[in-house]
Write a protein that holds these residues in place. Structure first.
Motif, PDB file in Angstrom:
ATOM      1  N   LEU A   1     -15.522   1.197   0.844  1.00 47.80           N
ATOM      2  CA  LEU A   1     -15.168   1.146   2.264  1.00 47.80           C
ATOM      3  C   LEU A   1     -14.090   0.073   2.384  1.00 47.80           C
ATOM      4  CD1 LEU A   1     -15.795   1.963   5.235  1.00 47.80           C
ATOM      5  CD2 LEU A   1     -17.525   0.146   5.227  1.00 47.80           C
ATOM      6  N   CYS A   2     -12.857   0.500   2.512  1.00 50.87           N
ATOM      7  CA  CYS A   2     -11.730  -0.402   2.277  1.00 50.87           C
ATOM      8  C   CYS A   2     -10.774  -0.431   3.460  1.00 50.87           C
ATOM      9  CB  CYS A   2     -10.979   0.048   1.020  1.00 50.87           C
ATOM     10  SG  CYS A   2      -9.793  -1.155   0.408  1.00 50.87           S
ATOM     11  N   GLU A   3     -10.417  -1.632   3.847  1.00 56.58           N
ATOM     12  CA  GLU A   3      -9.459  -1.776   4.938  1.00 56.58           C
ATOM     13  C   GLU A   3      -8.083  -1.278   4.550  1.00 56.58           C
ATOM     14  OE1 GLU A   3      -6.564  -4.062   5.522  1.00 56.58           O
ATOM     15  OE2 GLU A   3      -7.373  -6.043   5.086  1.00 56.58           O
ATOM     16  N   ALA A   4      -7.354  -0.762   5.540  1.00 60.41           N
ATOM     17  CA  ALA A   4      -5.965  -0.326   5.345  1.00 60.41           C
ATOM     18  C   ALA A   4      -5.236  -0.582   6.661  1.00 60.41           C
ATOM     19  CB  ALA A   4      -5.895   1.146   4.948  1.00 60.41           C
ATOM     20  N   SER A   5      -4.933  -1.846   6.908  1.00 57.24           N
ATOM     21  CA  SER A   5      -4.376  -2.259   8.193  1.00 57.24           C
ATOM     22  C   SER A   5      -2.870  -2.070   8.289  1.00 57.24           C
ATOM     23  CB  SER A   5      -4.687  -3.739   8.443  1.00 57.24           C
ATOM     24  OG  SER A   5      -6.070  -3.998   8.334  1.00 57.24           O
ATOM     25  N   PHE A   6      -2.206  -2.047   7.138  1.00 58.04           N
ATOM     26  CA  PHE A   6      -0.750  -1.952   7.097  1.00 58.04           C
ATOM     27  C   PHE A   6      -0.303  -0.643   6.446  1.00 58.04           C
ATOM     28  CE2 PHE A   6      -0.306  -6.881   6.655  1.00 58.04           C
ATOM     29  CZ  PHE A   6      -0.538  -7.033   8.015  1.00 58.04           C
ATOM     30  N   LEU A   7       0.959  -0.302   6.667  1.00 58.12           N
ATOM     31  CA  LEU A   7       1.606   0.817   5.989  1.00 58.12           C
ATOM     32  C   LEU A   7       2.745   0.294   5.135  1.00 58.12           C
ATOM     33  CD1 LEU A   7       1.832   3.425   8.897  1.00 58.12           C
ATOM     34  CD2 LEU A   7       0.213   3.446   6.979  1.00 58.12           C
ATOM     35  N   GLU A   8       2.989   0.951   4.010  1.00 59.25           N
ATOM     36  CA  GLU A   8       4.040   0.529   3.101  1.00 59.25           C
ATOM     37  C   GLU A   8       5.419   0.552   3.756  1.00 59.25           C
ATOM     38  OE1 GLU A   8       4.047  -0.562  -0.118  1.00 59.25           O
ATOM     39  OE2 GLU A   8       1.856  -0.638  -0.110  1.00 59.25           O
ATOM     40  N   ARG A   9       5.621   1.429   4.710  1.00 61.70           N
ATOM     41  CA  ARG A   9       6.946   1.565   5.330  1.00 61.70           C
ATOM     42  C   ARG A   9       7.307   0.361   6.189  1.00 61.70           C
ATOM     43  NH1 ARG A   9       4.877   5.831   9.896  1.00 61.70           N
ATOM     44  NH2 ARG A   9       4.209   4.242  11.402  1.00 61.70           N
ATOM     45  N   ASP A  10       6.294  -0.390   6.638  1.00 60.85           N
ATOM     46  CA  ASP A  10       6.525  -1.506   7.544  1.00 60.85           C
ATOM     47  C   ASP A  10       6.711  -2.806   6.759  1.00 60.85           C
ATOM     48  OD1 ASP A  10       6.160   0.222   9.709  1.00 60.85           O
ATOM     49  OD2 ASP A  10       3.987  -0.125   9.715  1.00 60.85           O
ATOM     50  N   ASP A  11       7.501  -3.684   7.306  1.00 66.75           N
ATOM     51  CA  ASP A  11       7.752  -4.983   6.675  1.00 66.75           C
ATOM     52  C   ASP A  11       6.677  -5.963   7.146  1.00 66.75           C
ATOM     53  OD1 ASP A  11       8.834  -7.101   5.317  1.00 66.75           O
ATOM     54  OD2 ASP A  11      10.410  -7.490   6.803  1.00 66.75           O
ATOM     55  N   GLN A  12       5.559  -5.968   6.447  1.00 67.39           N
ATOM     56  CA  GLN A  12       4.425  -6.805   6.830  1.00 67.39           C
ATOM     57  C   GLN A  12       4.212  -7.894   5.788  1.00 67.39           C
ATOM     58  OE1 GLN A  12       3.164  -6.584   9.657  1.00 67.39           O
ATOM     59  NE2 GLN A  12       3.044  -4.481  10.384  1.00 67.39           N
ATOM     60  N   PRO A  13       3.648  -9.041   6.191  1.00 70.35           N
ATOM     61  CA  PRO A  13       3.444 -10.145   5.235  1.00 70.35           C
ATOM     62  C   PRO A  13       2.381  -9.795   4.201  1.00 70.35           C
ATOM     63  CG  PRO A  13       2.379 -10.625   7.330  1.00 70.35           C
ATOM     64  CD  PRO A  13       3.192  -9.384   7.544  1.00 70.35           C
ATOM     65  N   ARG A  14       2.493 -10.391   3.025  1.00 68.77           N
ATOM     66  CA  ARG A  14       1.479 -10.241   1.989  1.00 68.77           C
ATOM     67  C   ARG A  14       0.413 -11.325   2.168  1.00 68.77           C
ATOM     68  NH1 ARG A  14       2.351  -6.571  -2.276  1.00 68.77           N
ATOM     69  NH2 ARG A  14       0.153  -7.101  -2.601  1.00 68.77           N
ATOM     70  N   GLY A  15      -0.716 -11.107   1.485  1.00 70.94           N
ATOM     71  CA  GLY A  15      -1.793 -12.086   1.533  1.00 70.94           C
ATOM     72  C   GLY A  15      -2.704 -11.959   2.727  1.00 70.94           C
ATOM     73  N   MET A  16      -2.610 -10.847   3.466  1.00 72.14           N
ATOM     74  CA  MET A  16      -3.439 -10.664   4.661  1.00 72.14           C
ATOM     75  C   MET A  16      -4.271  -9.387   4.601  1.00 72.14           C
ATOM     76  SD  MET A  16      -0.883 -11.819   7.754  1.00 72.14           S
ATOM     77  CE  MET A  16      -2.130 -11.410   8.985  1.00 72.14           C
ATOM     78  N   HIS A  17      -3.555  -8.260   4.435  1.00 67.47           N
ATOM     79  CA  HIS A  17      -4.195  -6.952   4.534  1.00 67.47           C
ATOM     80  C   HIS A  17      -3.660  -6.012   3.465  1.00 67.47           C
ATOM     81  CE1 HIS A  17      -6.287  -7.763   8.279  1.00 67.47           C
ATOM     82  NE2 HIS A  17      -5.171  -8.167   8.838  1.00 67.47           N
ATOM     83  N   LEU A  18      -4.403  -4.919   3.282  1.00 66.04           N
ATOM     84  CA  LEU A  18      -3.986  -3.844   2.395  1.00 66.04           C
ATOM     85  C   LEU A  18      -3.227  -2.774   3.161  1.00 66.04           C
ATOM     86  CD1 LEU A  18      -7.355  -3.506   0.504  1.00 66.04           C
ATOM     87  CD2 LEU A  18      -5.193  -4.161  -0.566  1.00 66.04           C
ATOM     88  N   THR A  19      -2.415  -2.039   2.452  1.00 60.78           N
ATOM     89  CA  THR A  19      -1.876  -0.776   2.945  1.00 60.78           C
ATOM     90  C   THR A  19      -2.755   0.351   2.413  1.00 60.78           C
ATOM     91  OG1 THR A  19      -0.469  -0.513   1.005  1.00 60.78           O
ATOM     92  CG2 THR A  19       0.473  -1.692   2.895  1.00 60.78           C
ATOM     93  N   GLY A  20      -2.567   1.544   2.927  1.00 66.14           N
ATOM     94  CA  GLY A  20      -3.275   2.684   2.364  1.00 66.14           C
ATOM     95  C   GLY A  20      -2.965   2.850   0.887  1.00 66.14           C
ATOM     96  N   ALA A  21      -1.707   2.636   0.523  1.00 67.36           N
ATOM     97  CA  ALA A  21      -1.308   2.790  -0.883  1.00 67.36           C
ATOM     98  C   ALA A  21      -2.013   1.774  -1.770  1.00 67.36           C
ATOM     99  CB  ALA A  21       0.203   2.652  -1.008  1.00 67.36           C
ATOM    100  N   ARG A  22      -2.057   0.514  -1.358  1.00 68.28           N
ATOM    101  CA  ARG A  22      -2.695  -0.501  -2.189  1.00 68.28           C
ATOM    102  C   ARG A  22      -4.209  -0.288  -2.259  1.00 68.28           C
ATOM    103  NH1 ARG A  22       1.264  -3.982   0.249  1.00 68.28           N
ATOM    104  NH2 ARG A  22      -0.212  -5.144   1.504  1.00 68.28           N
TER     105      ARG A  22
END
Length: 256
Positions: free
Chosen positions: A185-206
């Protein structure tokens, strides 16, 4: 074990879901059902009452102290304290160090709650709750945060493993907790297409990459905020993970 998605909205409550809250249930050898909630975010205490009286909870496990994962501990204190004329109920809360003070802050008082006694996580040290064993590992987030691995009896016989990511970016702690799990059961708060900071959330891809490397049986994405369409996160994960996957939604039940 059974998983009930009480709330799956990421960062804020959404129009169809409270913030993070996941009810895990399992029967012991005597037939008694044990109930553990993973996180109790904003709006979740009301939704939880659709599935059980909160006084029946055996424990609450909090991944970290951001409001979308713990805010409703304040209203849970009120419910446990006043809902039964015969007296208050007590439900232990496992969570990060300092959580007792965070609950007091959310309640707007100085004293710690006597109906929500807190026990600090110790990474790698198992916590036994009836037929379930919870183990945690530190993960990558701006404040202390933990992924939680729940092991217990399978609905099909034998044992089952559920891993809940909490909030995190890709890290060793999450992969260790996810290794060989029946369900991630894994969070996916960000999308790879968006320029989001690292060290906070996963993307669906990650999230998909972690599921693939960890050999999990099924991936269920959660903590998707209302401004992202769940299918977008699922599509990203599908490009990295070859097993069954989907997006969590309020009211969903998963039998492990």
């Amino acid at each position: 074990m059974r998983l009930v998605i009480v709330g799956a909205s990421g960062s804020v409550p959404g129009p169809a879901s409270a913030s993070s809250c996941y009810l895990v249930e399992a029967e012991d050898e005597h037939g008694r059902t044990w109930h553990v909630v993973l996180d109790l975010g904003s709006g979740a205490a009301g939704s939880l009452q659709r599935y059980l009286d909160p006084r029946e909870l055996d424990a609450i496990a909090i991944s970290h102290a951001h409001a979308d994962h713990c805010a409703d501990l304040a209203v849970m204190d009120v419910y446990l304290r006043y809902s039964d004329p015969d007296g208050p109920a007590v439900v232990p809360v496992h969570g990060p160090f300092g959580l007792a003070g965070r609950i007091a802050e959310l309640r707007g008082v100085d004293e710690h709650s006597d109906v929500l006694p807190t026990i600090a996580w110790q990474p790698g040290v198992p916590v036994r709750i009836g037929p379930m064993t919870l183990t945690c590992a530190a993960v990558e987030h701006p404040i202390p945060a933990y992924a939680i691995r729940v092991e217990g009896p399978s609905e099909r016989g034998g044992d089952a493993v559920l891993t809940y990511s909490g909030d995190t970016d890709a890290c060793e702690g999450l992969e260790a907790m996810a290794e060989g799990a029946d369900l991630l059961l894994c969070e996916a708060s960000f999308l790879e297409r968006d320029d989001q900071p690292r060290g906070m959330h996963l993307t669906g891809a990650r999230a998909g990459q972690i599921a693939q490397r960890s050999g999990v049986g099924r991936l269920l994405l959660t903590h998707i905020p209302p401004w992202i369409e769940p299918y977008e996160a699922v599509a990203e994960a599908a490009g990295e993970y070859s097993g069954p996957l989907g997006a969590a939604h309020a009211g969903m039940r998963v039998y492990l």
